[in-house]
Design a protein around this motif. Structure first.
Motif, mmCIF file in Angstrom:
data_model
loop_
_atom_site.group_PDB
_atom_site.id
_atom_site.type_symbol
_atom_site.label_atom_id
_atom_site.label_comp_id
_atom_site.label_asym_id
_atom_site.label_seq_id
_atom_site.Cartn_x
_atom_site.Cartn_y
_atom_site.Cartn_z
ATOM 1 N N ILE A 7 0.830 -1.197 0.000
ATOM 2 C CA ILE A 7 0.000 0.000 0.000
ATOM 3 C C ILE A 7 0.872 1.256 0.000
ATOM 4 C CG2 ILE A 7 -0.236 0.090 2.531
ATOM 5 C CD1 ILE A 7 -3.222 0.839 2.035
ATOM 6 N N ALA A 8 0.443 2.256 -0.756
ATOM 7 C CA ALA A 8 1.142 3.540 -0.836
ATOM 8 C C ALA A 8 0.183 4.647 -0.439
ATOM 9 C CB ALA A 8 1.671 3.782 -2.242
ATOM 10 N N ILE A 9 0.697 5.654 0.247
ATOM 11 C CA ILE A 9 -0.096 6.819 0.627
ATOM 12 C C ILE A 9 0.379 8.010 -0.191
ATOM 13 C CG2 ILE A 9 -0.684 8.432 2.472
ATOM 14 C CD1 ILE A 9 -0.287 6.180 4.474
ATOM 15 N N ALA A 10 -0.556 8.690 -0.841
ATOM 16 C CA ALA A 10 -0.249 9.922 -1.574
ATOM 17 C C ALA A 10 -0.755 11.094 -0.754
ATOM 18 C CB ALA A 10 -0.912 9.907 -2.948
ATOM 19 N N GLY A 11 0.175 11.891 -0.247
ATOM 20 C CA GLY A 11 -0.181 13.004 0.627
ATOM 21 C C GLY A 11 0.152 12.676 2.065
ATOM 22 N N LYS A 42 7.822 15.823 4.804
ATOM 23 C CA LYS A 42 6.576 15.291 5.356
ATOM 24 C C LYS A 42 6.472 13.796 5.094
ATOM 25 C CE LYS A 42 3.646 19.414 5.195
ATOM 26 N NZ LYS A 42 2.398 19.996 4.658
ATOM 27 N N ALA A 43 6.802 13.387 3.888
ATOM 28 C CA ALA A 43 6.774 11.963 3.562
ATOM 29 C C ALA A 43 7.770 11.196 4.427
ATOM 30 C CB ALA A 43 7.068 11.763 2.082
ATOM 31 N N GLY A 52 8.197 1.996 5.024
ATOM 32 C CA GLY A 52 8.102 2.296 3.611
ATOM 33 C C GLY A 52 9.216 3.223 3.150
ATOM 34 N N ARG A 53 9.044 3.760 1.943
ATOM 35 C CA ARG A 53 10.020 4.679 1.355
ATOM 36 C C ARG A 53 9.330 5.980 1.005
ATOM 37 N NH1 ARG A 53 12.284 1.497 -3.665
ATOM 38 N NH2 ARG A 53 13.433 3.465 -3.934
ATOM 39 N N ALA A 54 10.076 7.080 1.087
ATOM 40 C CA ALA A 54 9.536 8.409 0.829
ATOM 41 C C ALA A 54 9.822 8.839 -0.600
ATOM 42 C CB ALA A 54 10.129 9.409 1.819
ATOM 43 N N PHE A 55 8.823 9.470 -1.213
ATOM 44 C CA PHE A 55 8.953 9.973 -2.585
ATOM 45 C C PHE A 55 8.303 11.351 -2.676
ATOM 46 C CE2 PHE A 55 8.806 5.356 -2.784
ATOM 47 C CZ PHE A 55 9.855 5.046 -3.626
ATOM 48 N N THR A 56 8.661 12.087 -3.719
ATOM 49 C CA THR A 56 8.052 13.401 -3.931
ATOM 50 C C THR A 56 6.873 13.346 -4.891
ATOM 51 O OG1 THR A 56 9.658 13.895 -5.672
ATOM 52 C CG2 THR A 56 10.169 14.675 -3.433
ATOM 53 N N ALA A 59 3.919 9.136 -9.019
ATOM 54 C CA ALA A 59 4.496 8.447 -10.180
ATOM 55 C C ALA A 59 5.760 7.691 -9.795
ATOM 56 C CB ALA A 59 4.784 9.448 -11.294
ATOM 57 N N GLU A 60 6.621 8.341 -8.999
ATOM 58 C CA GLU A 60 7.850 7.670 -8.544
ATOM 59 C C GLU A 60 7.517 6.473 -7.658
ATOM 60 O OE1 GLU A 60 11.362 10.850 -7.974
ATOM 61 O OE2 GLU A 60 9.615 11.218 -6.713
ATOM 62 N N ALA A 61 6.561 6.666 -6.754
ATOM 63 C CA ALA A 61 6.194 5.584 -5.840
ATOM 64 C C ALA A 61 5.632 4.388 -6.593
ATOM 65 C CB ALA A 61 5.191 6.094 -4.814
ATOM 66 N N LEU A 62 4.794 4.645 -7.605
ATOM 67 C CA LEU A 62 4.229 3.559 -8.399
ATOM 68 C C LEU A 62 5.319 2.808 -9.154
ATOM 69 C CD1 LEU A 62 1.074 5.362 -9.876
ATOM 70 C CD2 LEU A 62 1.076 3.555 -8.138
#
Length: 365
Positions: A7-11, A42-43, A52-56, A59-62
């Motif tokens: 699972i990924a969280i956007a925001g 924030k991420a 998990g891992r932090a992204f800006t 698209a990068e996370a996917l």
């Protein structure tokens, strides 16, 4: 047992922390693999708490983590863009309330879901409160009789510092409205759950206790439903020092009142039982049957504006729906109805005219 869903969280704003807590509670079924936010710090902060891992960017996370589920926790006006991006990548999607700021953008998400064939829900956790479930079940059984009216009222306070804390708060583009769209949407959603499809709305809005925002801090309106039932809406962040979120539903065989997720009044006349006729009705305490549900509703109590464990119950429903074990209880189509009432009320306040809700999709701000 199969592997946990990735699972990924956007925001990574305030509400994402609640989702992080729920994901951690479901660690046997969910693995947080990514948090994406344009403000990387924030991420990174949420990742430090929950993994998990932090992204800006999403698209990068996917691309780098390939999640199964994406949770959209950004300002509301960005929901559709991110939900559609996730759907086009074939992901299941959980969207923080509401789906987006307009009916037309919500319809864009619905179209993307139909193309993807995946599960999409909008967080409407109060549908999972025990008090709500009791009232919904009574209404479905006919124990409240014909539903005649309902009242959705959110009597809250938000200080000026709340609106100053984020430049998106109280804007049409990103918040989609003020007290009604942001704070009142949950209670409006419950009104829809009980009274059915809305067909027309009339309302007024005002900005009376705050500065430097585009939207309202007080909204009032009336709604006509396809069933013939009538609804009253009041949403405010200008009620000092902050009181309750209250839902009332009334029928010709019973009534119910929920305050801050707690069932405070309930009276029903099950099918086959005669109503106790009285010329003026009865206001006596002996009419209140809520005490019989005390054990069931205790778990649903909360302080106004704070979180209960209903988010967890909604997540469990989403996971069961993904497995094909039970139907999804909150669909985009249902959230669309609440959004149509709110955006229709805003349009009515602007024009001074009632708004037919089948025409709301054509209204643009």
């Amino acid at each position: 047992m199969s592997r946990p869903h990735r699972i990924a969280i956007a925001g990574a704003g305030i509400i994402s922390k609640q989702h992080g807590i729920v994901i951690d509670q479901l660690r046997d079924e969910l693995e947080l693999v990514a948090v994406a936010d344009p403000e990387l710090a924030k991420a990174e902060a949420l990742v430090a708490e929950r993994g998990g891992r932090a992204f800006t960017s999403l698209a990068e996370a996917l691309a780098q983590t390939d999640p199964d589920i994406v949770v959209v926790c950004t300002p509301t006006g960005l929901h559709a863009d991110l939900a559609i991006e996730a759907l086009e990548a074939g992901k299941h999607v959980i969207i923080e309330k509401p789906a987006d700021v307009t009916v037309s953008r919500t319809d864009d998400i619905i179209a993307a879901q139909e193309r993807a064939g995946t599960v999409v829900t909008v967080i409407s956790q109060h549908r999972f409160d025990p008090s709500t479930e009791i009232v919904l079940a009574a209404a479905e059984r006919g124990d409240l009789g014909r539903i005649t009216s309902g009242i959705a009222s959110v009597d809250w306070w938000r200080g000026q510092s709340y609106y100053d804390s984020g430049d998106w708060r109280g804007t049409w583009a990103l918040d989609g409205g003020g007290a009604l769209m942001n704070q009142g949407v949950h209670t409006v959603d419950l009104l829809v759950a009980l009274l059915g499809r809305p067909v027309e709305v009339f309302g007024y809005t005002a900005l009376l206790a705050h500065e430097r925002i585009e939207t309202e801090d007080v909204a009032v309106g009336v709604v006509r439903f396809a069933s013939g039932a009538l609804g009253v809406i009041h949403g405010s962040t200008a009620v000092y020092p902050g009181l309750v979120a209250r839902l009332q539903v009334h029928g010709d065989r019973g009534s119910a009142v929920i305050e801050n997720d707690q069932l405070t009044y309930f009276h029903s006349t099950p099918a086959g039982m005669e109503r106790a006729e009285a010329f003026f009705g009865s206001q006596g305490k002996d009419t209140n049957q809520a005490a019989q549900f005390a054990d069931e509703t205790q778990a649903g109590s909360s302080v106004a504006g704070q979180m209960s464990d209903a988010h967890l119950r909604q997540y469990r429903n989403v996971l069961a729906a993904i497995r094909g074990e039970e139907p999804l209880r909150v669909t985009l189509a249902e959230n669309r109805q609440a959004i149509s009432i709110i955006t229709g009320l805003y349009e009515s306040a602007r024009t001074g005219q009632p708004v037919r809700l089948d025409a709301v999709a054509a209204v643009a701000r």
